[in-house]
Design an enzyme around this catalytic site. Structure first.
Site, PDB file in Angstrom:
ATOM      1  N   ILE A  65      13.803   7.448  -2.763  1.00 19.50           N
ATOM      2  CA  ILE A  65      12.711   6.351  -2.374  1.00 19.50           C
ATOM      3  C   ILE A  65      13.001   5.523  -1.350  1.00 19.50           C
ATOM      4  O   ILE A  65      13.416   4.174  -1.481  1.00 19.50           O
ATOM      5  CB  ILE A  65      12.575   5.554  -3.772  1.00 19.50           C
ATOM      6  CG1 ILE A  65      12.339   6.389  -5.264  1.00 19.50           C
ATOM      7  CG2 ILE A  65      11.234   4.666  -3.476  1.00 19.50           C
ATOM      8  CD1 ILE A  65      12.026   5.724  -6.268  1.00 19.50           C
ATOM      9  N   PRO A  66      12.902   6.124  -0.160  1.00 19.14           N
ATOM     10  CA  PRO A  66      13.349   5.560   1.041  1.00 19.14           C
ATOM     11  C   PRO A  66      12.455   4.286   1.149  1.00 19.14           C
ATOM     12  O   PRO A  66      11.156   4.461   0.997  1.00 19.14           O
ATOM     13  CB  PRO A  66      13.524   6.462   2.300  1.00 19.14           C
ATOM     14  CG  PRO A  66      12.749   7.410   1.691  1.00 19.14           C
ATOM     15  CD  PRO A  66      12.774   7.580   0.023  1.00 19.14           C
ATOM     16  N   HIS A  67      12.889   3.048   1.468  1.00 19.85           N
ATOM     17  CA  HIS A  67      11.887   1.986   1.695  1.00 19.85           C
ATOM     18  C   HIS A  67      12.314   1.035   2.642  1.00 19.85           C
ATOM     19  O   HIS A  67      13.534   0.944   2.851  1.00 19.85           O
ATOM     20  CB  HIS A  67      11.653   1.306   0.312  1.00 19.85           C
ATOM     21  CG  HIS A  67      12.751   0.732  -0.506  1.00 19.85           C
ATOM     22  ND1 HIS A  67      13.625   1.702  -1.305  1.00 19.85           N
ATOM     23  CD2 HIS A  67      13.218  -0.409  -0.531  1.00 19.85           C
ATOM     24  CE1 HIS A  67      14.263   0.908  -1.814  1.00 19.85           C
ATOM     25  NE2 HIS A  67      14.170  -0.608  -1.193  1.00 19.85           N
ATOM     26  N   GLY A  68      11.515   0.270   3.046  1.00 22.88           N
ATOM     27  CA  GLY A  68      11.635  -1.223   3.887  1.00 22.88           C
ATOM     28  C   GLY A  68      10.708  -2.083   3.961  1.00 22.88           C
ATOM     29  O   GLY A  68       9.393  -1.714   3.798  1.00 22.88           O
TER      30      GLY A  68
END
Length: 152
Positions: A65-68
């Site tokens: 769950i890559p996020h930013g």
């Protein structure tokens, strides 16, 4: 907040074409912010990479769950996809990843961001759901699985 409200067929890619972690991040950013100018895409990618440097967002069980957070988006956006082959993503359990959900939001919406991350994580705990998502052959199939899981 429902994931199906954040996802649309044009933000889901089945199959993803990339085979490395960095290429996958780039591919997902292009899905999340399509048509953005290069500076915006680079800023979003930079925010996701920065978060990834802190701790891998490969949460285990073949899921990442890559996020930013960045000022370059004005609302929460999501992209998702399935890699046909597992990819080394430095996951916390050491296992390669096939299911990807990218979440990007403005710094001003931290609460919604955290809620969406929690919702993704909670849904993807179910092995049967992960299997159904991996089996999806089209973005519409993928979205159908997500909607059905949220209705259950």
């Amino acid at each position: 907040m429902l994931l199906s409200e954040l996802l649309s067929a044009d933000r889901v890619k089945v199959p993803l074409g990339s085979r490395t972690k960095d290429d996958l991040l780039r591919e997902l950013v292009e899905l999340a912010v399509p048509g953005s100018d290069p500076a915006a895409r680079d800023a979003v990618l930079g925010a996701v990479r920065e978060r990834e440097r802190e701790l891998s967002t490969g949460i285990g069980a073949g899921v990442a769950i890559p996020h930013g957070k960045t000022t370059w988006v004005d609302r929460l956006v999501m992209a998702a996809g399935v890699s046909p082959e597992p990819v080394d993503f430095d996951a916390l359990d050491g296992q390669p990843v096939q299911l990807f959900f990218m979440l990007v939001g403005p710094e001003s919406e931290s609460g919604a961001h955290v809620k969406a991350l929690a919702r993704i994580s909670r849904l993807l705990r179910r092995e049967s759901l992960r299997n159904d998502l991996r089996a999806a052959r089209t973005p519409d199939d993928f979205l159908h699985v997500v909607r059905a899981s949220e209705a259950a």
